[in-house]
Design an enzyme around this catalytic site. Sequence first.
Site, PDB file in Angstrom:
ATOM      1  N   THR A  24      -1.513  -2.023  -7.634  1.00  0.00           N
ATOM      2  CA  THR A  24      -0.044  -2.046  -7.663  1.00  0.00           C
ATOM      3  C   THR A  24       0.545  -0.752  -7.097  1.00  0.00           C
ATOM      4  OG1 THR A  24      -0.104  -1.321  -9.980  1.00  0.00           O
ATOM      5  CG2 THR A  24       0.161  -3.682  -9.570  1.00  0.00           C
ATOM      6  N   ARG A  32       1.668 -13.311  -9.775  1.00  0.00           N
ATOM      7  CA  ARG A  32       2.443 -13.999 -10.809  1.00  0.00           C
ATOM      8  C   ARG A  32       3.845 -13.423 -10.933  1.00  0.00           C
ATOM      9  NH1 ARG A  32      -1.501 -16.572 -14.170  1.00  0.00           N
ATOM     10  NH2 ARG A  32      -3.580 -15.818 -13.663  1.00  0.00           N
ATOM     11  N   ASP A  99      -8.084  -7.782  -2.140  1.00  0.00           N
ATOM     12  CA  ASP A  99      -7.229  -7.152  -1.135  1.00  0.00           C
ATOM     13  C   ASP A  99      -7.949  -6.247  -0.146  1.00  0.00           C
ATOM     14  OD1 ASP A  99      -7.662  -4.724  -2.625  1.00  0.00           O
ATOM     15  OD2 ASP A  99      -5.987  -5.263  -3.932  1.00  0.00           O
ATOM     16  N   HIS A 116     -14.414 -11.752  -6.832  1.00  0.00           N
ATOM     17  CA  HIS A 116     -13.683 -12.955  -6.427  1.00  0.00           C
ATOM     18  C   HIS A 116     -13.560 -13.088  -4.917  1.00  0.00           C
ATOM     19  CE1 HIS A 116     -11.633 -12.980 -10.652  1.00  0.00           C
ATOM     20  NE2 HIS A 116     -12.786 -13.603 -10.660  1.00  0.00           N
ATOM     21  N   CYS A 124     -14.472 -21.078   9.070  1.00  0.00           N
ATOM     22  CA  CYS A 124     -14.090 -22.465   9.250  1.00  0.00           C
ATOM     23  C   CYS A 124     -14.984 -23.351   8.398  1.00  0.00           C
ATOM     24  CB  CYS A 124     -14.205 -22.869  10.725  1.00  0.00           C
ATOM     25  SG  CYS A 124     -13.906 -24.625  11.028  1.00  0.00           S
ATOM     26  N   CYS A 127     -17.148 -25.926  11.068  1.00  0.00           N
ATOM     27  CA  CYS A 127     -18.248 -25.416  11.909  1.00  0.00           C
ATOM     28  C   CYS A 127     -18.918 -24.182  11.322  1.00  0.00           C
ATOM     29  CB  CYS A 127     -17.758 -25.132  13.326  1.00  0.00           C
ATOM     30  SG  CYS A 127     -16.628 -23.710  13.464  1.00  0.00           S
ATOM     31  N   CYS A 145     -12.482 -25.897  16.813  1.00  0.00           N
ATOM     32  CA  CYS A 145     -12.982 -27.219  16.428  1.00  0.00           C
ATOM     33  C   CYS A 145     -11.995 -28.057  15.623  1.00  0.00           C
ATOM     34  CB  CYS A 145     -14.294 -27.086  15.649  1.00  0.00           C
ATOM     35  SG  CYS A 145     -14.071 -26.451  13.971  1.00  0.00           S
ATOM     36  N   SER A 184      -6.061  -7.119 -17.529  1.00  0.00           N
ATOM     37  CA  SER A 184      -5.845  -7.606 -18.895  1.00  0.00           C
ATOM     38  C   SER A 184      -7.165  -8.021 -19.522  1.00  0.00           C
ATOM     39  CB  SER A 184      -4.877  -8.788 -18.892  1.00  0.00           C
ATOM     40  OG  SER A 184      -5.353  -9.811 -18.042  1.00  0.00           O
ATOM     41  N   ASN A 207      -5.244   1.175 -19.139  1.00  0.00           N
ATOM     42  CA  ASN A 207      -4.290   0.126 -18.790  1.00  0.00           C
ATOM     43  C   ASN A 207      -2.918   0.498 -19.350  1.00  0.00           C
ATOM     44  OD1 ASN A 207      -4.173  -2.489 -17.423  1.00  0.00           O
ATOM     45  ND2 ASN A 207      -3.571  -3.337 -19.395  1.00  0.00           N
TER      46      ASN A 207
END
Length: 233
Positions: A24, A32, A99, A116, A124, A127, A145, A184, A207
């Site tokens: 951030t 969100r 990111d 993630h 693609c 292909c 393609c 979180s 946090n």
Amino acid sequence: MSELNELIQQANKVVFLTGAGVSTASGIPDYRSKHGIYKEGKTPEYMLSHECLENEPEAFHDFVVQNLYFPNAKPNIIHKKMAVLAQAGKATVVTQNVDGLYRKAKTPADKLIEFHGNIYDVYCQKCRQKVDWHEFIKDIHHQDCGGILRSKVVLYGEGIDPQNLTRAVKAVRDADLIVIVGTSFVVYPFAGLIQYRNPHAEIVAVNNQPIQIPDSGIMIVNDAVKEFAEVDV
């Protein structure tokens, strides 16, 4: 010396478990919280799902391009200091973020686990060819393609890459200090990584709001940028 800095200096092997709060300060908001996301009654969880990609590829594409791509964003002090510790062989970073800022900060590939995936790794589906992300920004269809392009990120309804899971579990097991930053810590299986820790490992979380961590852990409620400004590397 700050408590976080002291813990990091005393540790031999650190694993950082990080989330959106790390980026951030680089100008990347949590999707969100962005305006217009709930338009037409569709939640971000649906818009970023395998189901949406399959059934509404154009809508999926528009959402991803508008909300997840921040190519001009630069690593902040948190990314940079974690990267230096990783370069020194002292730390491994396991991040939920897609990111690419840890790569920009020059975190060694063998010390970085993008749990993630990464929004800039595009291919693609037809292909299997790798495609430059700039092409994806323009059109979800592969010019060669006609197949549907997508990035290598874990969508809702999909499983974690087994290799990333294995590497993350090993990093947590090997660490004598686990530092949870900017998350979180409620999204699984990422949050479940903590169960693989060495029972003697210390745990500290940084946090803006308190999060659930094991009773033996240390909770630092503060801006992570301020905390990492005091970390010596």
